[in-house]
Design an enzyme around this catalytic site. Structure first.
Site, short mmCIF file in Angstrom:
data_model
loop_
_atom_site.label_atom_id
_atom_site.label_comp_id
_atom_site.label_asym_id
_atom_site.label_seq_id
_atom_site.Cartn_x
_atom_site.Cartn_y
_atom_site.Cartn_z
N MET A 1 0.85 -1.19 0.00
CA MET A 1 0.00 0.00 0.00
C MET A 1 0.89 1.25 0.00
O MET A 1 0.47 2.32 0.43
CB MET A 1 -0.94 -0.01 1.21
N HIS B 1 9.76 -3.28 3.24
CA HIS B 1 9.34 -3.58 1.87
C HIS B 1 10.56 -3.93 1.01
O HIS B 1 10.50 -4.84 0.17
CB HIS B 1 8.63 -2.38 1.24
#
Ligand code: PAF
Length: 290
Positions: free
Chosen positions: A30, A37
């Site tokens: 998102m 990440h």
């Protein structure tokens, strides 16, 4: 790096990579990308020839409109981060691209979505499972990588893929932590500086339970109580849940921890009295192995 905004373009890229014989890893996100990440991108790179990232703040997984509007959106920085990390393609659609008006079709994993975050965020995992199914069906990656901080999400996605017979491998990426132990999360940047300092209560709670286990404690209630007591030492923390569950079924564990157990936490961190800012909900977990 290609930046794609529409489903037809993503399908076309998927067709061409598949017919060229390339193996594709998709990292659904998102946005508000951080080192956690990046470690998922690295995991994807190890497992595939192409790494794709999706960036979509999925409205249907937010049960609270204020939480959705406050969620950090940093698309330009995210694209720069993906470029620097050697990502091959980013899929960054609008909500109207992903959801037809008055959509009626949902993907719901029943039992695994009931406890823990499912009970405090009704409808959340239905939104997650639906968007992940759509992303997997559109991008058709060979492998998709999700963070283990969202343990329940990962379990639900694995079950959905198994139950629907989707042809994709689901991989988990280990939790990445700040030097003081706080698990990386896009939500950390919403914390008031004082709440940020106190947020180490979560990892201290996990450590306390793990240390007690290592010292021979097997009583599940006492392990949970120890973790809870550690969080209560932080004045700005409010416990949503502290729970010890079977790591596969997410069912409660009996009185004693005889096999691996998942210690899972969700904690609201509020700003100090009189200070600006909102309450931020953080999660963390650890597998306890007797
Ligand atoms: O973990 C997330 O960031 C989201 O829940 C996901 C998997 C990208 C689905 O919107």
């Amino acid at each position: 790096m290609r930046v794609i905004e529409t489903i037809p373009e993503l399908r076309a890229l998927s067709d061409s990579e598949r017919s060229a014989g390339a193996r594709v890893a998709l990292i659904p996100t998102m946005g508000a990308l951080h080192r956690g990440h990046l470690s998922l991108l690295e995991e994807g790179r190890k497992r595939a020839d192409r790494v794709w990232v999706s960036i979509f703040v999925n409205p249907t997984q937010f049960e609270d409109a204020a939480d959705l509007s406050d969620y950090p959106r940093t698309l330009e920085a995210d694209l720069a981060c993906c470029r620097a990390a050697g990502v091959d393609a980013v899929f960054a659609p609008d909500a109207s691209e992903m959801y037809a008006p008055s959509t009626q079709t949902w993907v719901e994993v029943t039992e695994l979505a009931k406890p823990l975050c499912g009970s405090s965020r009704p409808g959340h995992f239905r939104g997650v499972a639906t968007i992940v199914a759509k992303l997997l069906l559109t991008a058709r990656p060979h492998v998709a990588v999700f963070g283990e901080k969202d343990y329940q999400q990962l379990a639900i996605i694995r079950r959905m893929v198994r139950d629907l017979g989707l042809d994709v491998e689901i991989a988990g990426g280990a939790i990445v932590r700040e030097p003081d132990g706080l698990a990386l999360s896009s939500r950390n940047r919403q914390l008031h500086p004082e709440a940020r300092r106190e947020a180490t209560a979560l990892v201290r709670a996990l450590n306390a339970a793990q240390a007690a286990l290592a010292a021979g404690e097997r009583d599940t209630q006492r392990l949970v109580a120890l973790a809870g007591a550690e969080i209560r030492k932080a004045p700005l923390a409010r416990i949503d849940y502290v729970d010890l569950r079977d790591p596969d079924s997410l069912e409660p564990i009996g009185e004693r921890l005889e096999a691996a157990g998942l210690l899972a936490l969700a904690v609201f961190m509020r700003p100090p009295a009189g200070a600006e800012g909102q309450e931020v909900r953080l999660i963390d977990n650890r597998l306890l192995q007797p």
